[in-house]
Design a protein around this motif. Structure first.
Motif: not given
Length: 535
Positions: A214, A217, A220, A380, A382
């Motif tokens: 995570q 992620q 990024d 996004v 997550i």
């Protein structure tokens, strides 16, 4: 002769008469004193009756007096050749120029309250009532202030003498009387500085365990656009506007958001680091119509102001579902009908939010309005799962370090970590936690390890450390021991046995991170089994 009364002599008669006269004099004096006392009582009664009459007359006169009108002094006019000094007063929806008693003329100032008699003469000065319209300051100076009213109109108003124009800044909320044409004073309202914490947290990615995938992620999604702007421009990529972190409570959502701000705050891009606006959600909600929306606007105005300097700004909404619930869900008040569109307009607005990223955290993402979650807003998403056994070992290693005092019989922290993981994740009878029944009537046993979280792991370590301190104070060898870890795990297990919500098991399942088929029944397997079925 015998038997004949002898007459008084002249001397004896005189003494007898004198005695009688003295007795009569004493009686007269006593009567006089008694009469004087009675007279004094009568006088006191008369005085009391007179005072009562005066009081009653004053009350009757007061009751018969016509009502006094309250007004607000707008200006004072000096005496001229043909006219005496007067006051300009706003009263009953009109501007009046009235006469006033000398004392009132000497004391009154613009913004003061006065009382007008039936002849519209100012007979008494009084405190002004704090009533009027609220407006926002656009510009202020010695000649007055330009304010913007709730309708959007800009008007020029005068200032009361007690209000220093230098104390007014753009955006201040003021109380105005448009009829009198005066700004009466500043109004204390919640400003954005009181709703956000502008700070760079001291939490780094190194402080987070068990969430490696995570973290990759989110790095990024967040760091690449800010730290490698040129590469993004070459590939014509648009940085994400927002990120949603969701998952069960205690699994690191807030810590990750702080670590993002800390990473960007290092100033690796040469722009002086980031700014982290941590929104205190409950204070954002306000019972007054339009106030919550105003504060959302103020937050994003502050974010844009900071971002204009080239600094990345993180706007973090913790427990996002409490602020931006699905509109029309019927599970809360109607405030989301206006506050959700306000957030959407800020994210999609024509002004843009360059260098600003919105991060939301929630353990009930299903309650957030879908319009917020669509791509282009919170791009996004997550999910932070509960830690596996390997992830739990990483988290334990953050709190059981080489600097932690250990019991002499413990070989090292690795022994304690392995023991703690075994105590939590072993599928033994003592770790049977819940039996759930699904809508299909299928049953499943959930284990203690199925509800592990980073917060729970830290609590276990804290329990073991407190036990070591108590042992040391009692004269023991101290240090975290094997027995201390075992006792801490069992105490955490027992403490959580009554937490599952058996009244509404499906809601509990969503909050705790259980997704899939609907759960209709819960039965705890700790101690005496108990549970409730849904109607």
């Amino acid at each position: 002769m015998v038997g004949v009364e002898q007459p008084f002599t002249s001397g004896q008669g005189y003494n007898h008469r004198l005695e009688i006269a003295e007795r009569r004099m004493q009686d007269a004096r006593s009567d006089a004193r008694s009469l004087a006392a009675q007279n004094e009582k009568l006088n006191a009664t008369l005085r009391e009756a007179r005072q009562k009459l005066v009081t009653l007359k004053a009350e009757v006169d007061a009751l018969s007096e016509p009502p006094l009108t309250r007004g607000l002094v707008v200006a004072l006019h000096e005496a001229q050749e043909d006219f005496p000094a007067t006051l300009e007063v706003a009263a009953l929806g009109r501007l009046l120029r009235v006469a006033a008693l000398p004392q009132v003329l000497a004391e009154a100032a613009p913004g003061d309250g006065v009382l007008l008699n039936e002849s519209s003469v100012a007979v008494q000065r009084c405190d002004p009532q704090p009533r009027g319209d609220l407006a926002s300051v656009v510009e202020a100076g010695p000649g007055g202030a330009v304010v913007q009213t709730s309708s959007g109109d800009e008007v020029l108003l005068g200032l009361v003498p007690s209000l220093d124009p230098k104390s007014l800044t753009v955006g201040d909320t003021v109380l105005v009387d448009r009829q009198a044409g005066l700004v009466l004073g500043r109004v204390a309202r919640s400003r954005v500085e009181e709703l956000v914490l502008e700070e760079v947290p001291d939490v780094s990615y190194a402080d987070i365990g068990g969430l490696g995938a995570q973290i990759e992620q989110i790095r990024d999604a967040v760091e690449l656009p800010f730290l490698h702007r040129d590469a993004y421009r070459r590939y014509q990529l648009t940085p994400p506007k927002g990120i949603l972190l969701y998952g069960p409570p205690g699994c690191g959502k807030t810590m990750i958001a702080k670590a993002v701000a800390n990473s960007l705050g290092s100033g690796a891009d040469g722009r002086g680091g980031s700014c982290f606006l941590n929104i205190k959600g409950p204070e954002l909600l306000n019972k007054y119509v339009g106030e919550s929306e105003r504060q959302v606007r103020a937050i994003f105005e502050r974010a844009r102001e900071l971002a204009s300097e080239g600094r990345p700004v993180i706007v973090f909404f913790d427990e996002m579902d409490s602020l931006f619930r699905t509109r029309g869900s019927g599970v809360s008040s109607d405030v989301e009908n206006t506050i959700v569109p306000q957030l959407l307009s800020e994210i999609d607005g024509v002004e843009g939010i360059d260098n600003v990223i919105v991060i939301g955290a929630s353990n009930r993402e299903d309650m957030i309005d879908p319009a917020i979650l669509r791509p282009g807003r919170l791009d996004v998403k997550i999910k932070l799962e509960r830690p596996t056994r390997e992830g739990a070992a990483e988290i334990f290693a953050k709190y059981l370090t080489e600097q932690t005092p250990l019991h002499p019989e413990v070989a090292g922290v690795h022994e304690l970590i392995e023991l703690a993981c075994e105590q939590i994740y072993a599928h033994t009878d003592q770790n049977r936690f819940l039996e759930v029944t699904y809508a299909s009537e299928a049953k499943e046993v959930l284990w203690f390890g199925d509800f592990a979280s980073g917060a729970m792991i830290r609590n276990i370590v804290d329990r073991a450390k407190k036990s070591a301190i108590k042992d040391e104070l009692a004269g023991g060898s101290g240090g975290v021991s094997v027995q201390g870890i075992v006792d801490a795990c069992r105490a955490e297990y027992v403490e959580n046995e009554d937490l599952p919500n058996t009244t509404n098991p499906d809601d509990w399942a969503r909050i705790s991170g259980r997704r899939g088929e609907r759960i209709v029944f819960l039965r705890t397997l700790v101690g005496q089994s108990h549970g409730q079925a849904l109607d």
